[in-house]
Design a protein around this motif. Structure first.
Motif, short mmCIF file in Angstrom:
data_model
loop_
_atom_site.label_atom_id
_atom_site.label_comp_id
_atom_site.label_asym_id
_atom_site.label_seq_id
_atom_site.Cartn_x
_atom_site.Cartn_y
_atom_site.Cartn_z
N LEU A 1 0.83 -1.20 0.00
CA LEU A 1 0.00 0.00 0.00
C LEU A 1 0.86 1.25 0.00
N ALA A 2 0.37 2.32 -0.62
CA ALA A 2 1.00 3.62 -0.48
C ALA A 2 0.86 4.07 0.97
N LEU A 3 1.85 4.80 1.48
CA LEU A 3 1.79 5.26 2.88
C LEU A 3 0.51 6.05 3.15
N THR A 4 0.05 6.80 2.17
CA THR A 4 -1.19 7.56 2.35
C THR A 4 -2.35 6.64 2.72
N ASP A 5 -2.38 5.43 2.13
CA ASP A 5 -3.45 4.47 2.43
C ASP A 5 -3.13 3.61 3.63
N ALA A 6 -1.85 3.36 3.88
CA ALA A 6 -1.46 2.47 4.98
C ALA A 6 -1.52 3.16 6.34
N LEU A 7 -1.19 4.44 6.39
CA LEU A 7 -1.10 5.11 7.69
C LEU A 7 -2.42 5.16 8.46
N PRO A 8 -3.57 5.38 7.83
CA PRO A 8 -4.80 5.29 8.62
C PRO A 8 -4.99 3.94 9.29
N LEU A 9 -4.57 2.85 8.62
CA LEU A 9 -4.67 1.51 9.21
C LEU A 9 -3.72 1.36 10.39
N ILE A 10 -2.54 1.99 10.29
CA ILE A 10 -1.55 1.93 11.37
C ILE A 10 -1.94 2.88 12.50
N ASN A 11 -2.31 4.09 12.13
CA ASN A 11 -2.57 5.14 13.13
C ASN A 11 -3.73 4.80 14.05
N LYS B 1 -0.41 -5.47 18.43
CA LYS B 1 0.00 -4.98 19.75
C LYS B 1 1.39 -4.35 19.73
N GLU B 2 2.08 -4.43 18.60
CA GLU B 2 3.46 -3.94 18.54
C GLU B 2 3.66 -2.88 17.47
N LEU B 3 2.58 -2.20 17.08
CA LEU B 3 2.70 -1.24 16.00
C LEU B 3 3.46 0.02 16.40
N ASN B 4 3.56 0.29 17.69
CA ASN B 4 4.40 1.43 18.11
C ASN B 4 5.85 1.18 17.73
N ASN B 5 6.28 -0.08 17.76
CA ASN B 5 7.65 -0.40 17.37
C ASN B 5 7.86 -0.24 15.87
N LEU C 1 10.52 2.16 10.58
CA LEU C 1 10.23 2.51 9.19
C LEU C 1 11.45 3.05 8.44
N PRO C 2 12.30 3.90 9.04
CA PRO C 2 13.48 4.36 8.31
C PRO C 2 14.46 3.25 7.94
N LYS C 3 14.31 2.09 8.59
CA LYS C 3 15.21 0.97 8.28
C LYS C 3 14.75 0.20 7.03
N VAL C 4 13.47 0.32 6.71
CA VAL C 4 12.94 -0.47 5.60
C VAL C 4 12.44 0.39 4.44
N LEU C 5 12.29 1.69 4.66
CA LEU C 5 11.81 2.59 3.62
C LEU C 5 12.79 3.76 3.45
N PRO C 6 12.79 4.38 2.29
CA PRO C 6 13.67 5.54 2.08
C PRO C 6 13.10 6.81 2.71
N VAL C 7 13.00 6.78 4.03
CA VAL C 7 12.43 7.91 4.77
C VAL C 7 13.25 8.16 6.03
N TYR C 8 13.08 9.36 6.59
CA TYR C 8 13.62 9.65 7.91
C TYR C 8 12.52 10.31 8.73
N LEU C 9 12.65 10.24 10.06
CA LEU C 9 11.61 10.71 10.98
C LEU C 9 11.95 12.07 11.55
#
Length: 337
Positions: free
Chosen positions: A264-274, A300-304, A309-317
């Motif tokens: 999923l694109a992050l735009t679609d995935a983040l509501p499921l995570i958030n 139960k471990e989605l906070n982790n 995410l920066p380890k698996v995607l080309p992003v930084y926090l």
């Protein structure tokens, strides 16, 4: 509190007095003398104050359930935790009904204004299975909250937050209605899932059929779903969007404690995570939102997951001014000539 415990009769007398004052103080004809008498009673014993605050909160729940009745304009006292019991809550319901409208020989139940049973459920750190008073079964996802009210002409669920899977007891004379955001799902007996995050709602039908409306202000019962169909809408949408689901649909993986993100694109995935996070994750821009993510995660471990995410995607926090994590895409370097 006194060191001498009250007898059951004395405790019941305090409870009855608290219910009486709760009704009288919100009546239009309450006198100054009555208010002074209430203050004296309220301050005479700590239990008096505790019981009054409990009765007041029970009354507010009834105002929320009976949306057609006028709500009292007053400042709510501090909420005190105390287990609810049906006879206390619906004693208040009867009092509120009598106070608010002159029903004469009719009761709020006969007019369809008040329920004869009311249940409130929450699931915090674990998935929870509950049985409603009509025999229907509900499974609540983490961080979910709903109420059930049984009226003369309908059974009504209000999904306040989160997600729930419903196995509805069949009753054609008493439709089962789930209110989520500004929309509703109407059934008589079936199995379906409702997911809600902020102003977004998604309904997945497993068995039977349901009618989905995205806006209570729109006339009609809504659009019909058949098994393996999905409806989604946002608050304010005129009509829901209907789509087909497939054999590999993972929307019910939460019942096994999993969240499945299928490329999923992050735009679609983040509501499921958030939905599972106290601080929702944001994206810095559309470019970041288009980055895709997949995988199977423990709910139960989605906070982790956020920190990884920066380890698996080309992003930084980074973090915004409200303290929310923000994902930023890493600019790609131009190839050397």
């Amino acid at each position: 509190m006194t060191d001498n415990p009250l007898s059951q009769a004395e405790y019941d007398a305090v409870t009855d007095a608290a219910a009486h004052w709760c009704m009288r103080l919100h009546a239009n004809d309450c006198t100054v003398e009555e208010r002074l008498a209430f203050e004296q009673w309220h301050d005479a014993h700590p239990l008096h104050a505790f019981e009054y605050e409990y009765e007041y909160e029970a009354m507010l729940e009834i105002w929320d359930v009976a949306g057609d009745l006028p709500r009292p304009e007053t400042v709510a006292p501090m909420v005190r935790a105390k287990p609810a019991t049906p006879w206390r809550t619906f004693g208040i319901a009867a009092a509120v009904c009598a106070m608010a409208l002159p029903l004469a020989a009719y009761s709020g139940w006969n007019l369809g204004w008040l329920p004869d049973s009311y249940q409130h459920f929450e699931a915090n750190d674990n998935v929870r299975q509950v049985t409603l008073s009509d025999g229907s079964q509900v499974e609540l996802n983490l961080g979910s909250e709903l109420t059930f009210s049984n009226y003369k002409d309908q059974r009504r669920i209000t999904l306040k937050k989160g997600e729930a899977f419903f196995s509805v007891s069949h009753d054609t004379r008493h439709p089962f209605i789930v209110k989520a955001a500004e929309g509703r799902i109407r059934v008589t007996g079936t199995k379906f899932n409702v997911w809600m995050y902020e102003d977004q709602v998604r309904v997945n039908l497993i068995e039977g059929s349901v009618l989905v409306s995205s806006n209570d202000a729109v006339a009609g019962d809504g659009l019909r779903l058949e098994p393996a169909m999905q409806a989604s809408y946002r608050r304010g949408d005129f009509t829901p969007r209907i789509s087909q689901t497939y054999d590999n649909d993972n929307s019910l993986a939460w019942r096994s404690g999993k969240l499945v993100l299928d490329d999923l694109a992050l735009t679609d995935a983040l509501p499921l995570i958030n939905r599972y996070l106290s601080k929702p994750v944001m994206v810095a821009d559309n470019s970041t939102g288009s980055i895709r993510i997949g995988g199977i995660y423990n709910i139960k471990e989605l906070n982790n997951l956020v920190a990884s995410l920066p380890k698996v995607l080309p992003v930084y926090l980074t973090r915004n001014k409200d303290g929310n994590p923000v994902l930023n895409s890493i600019p790609q370097q131009a190839p050397k000539s």
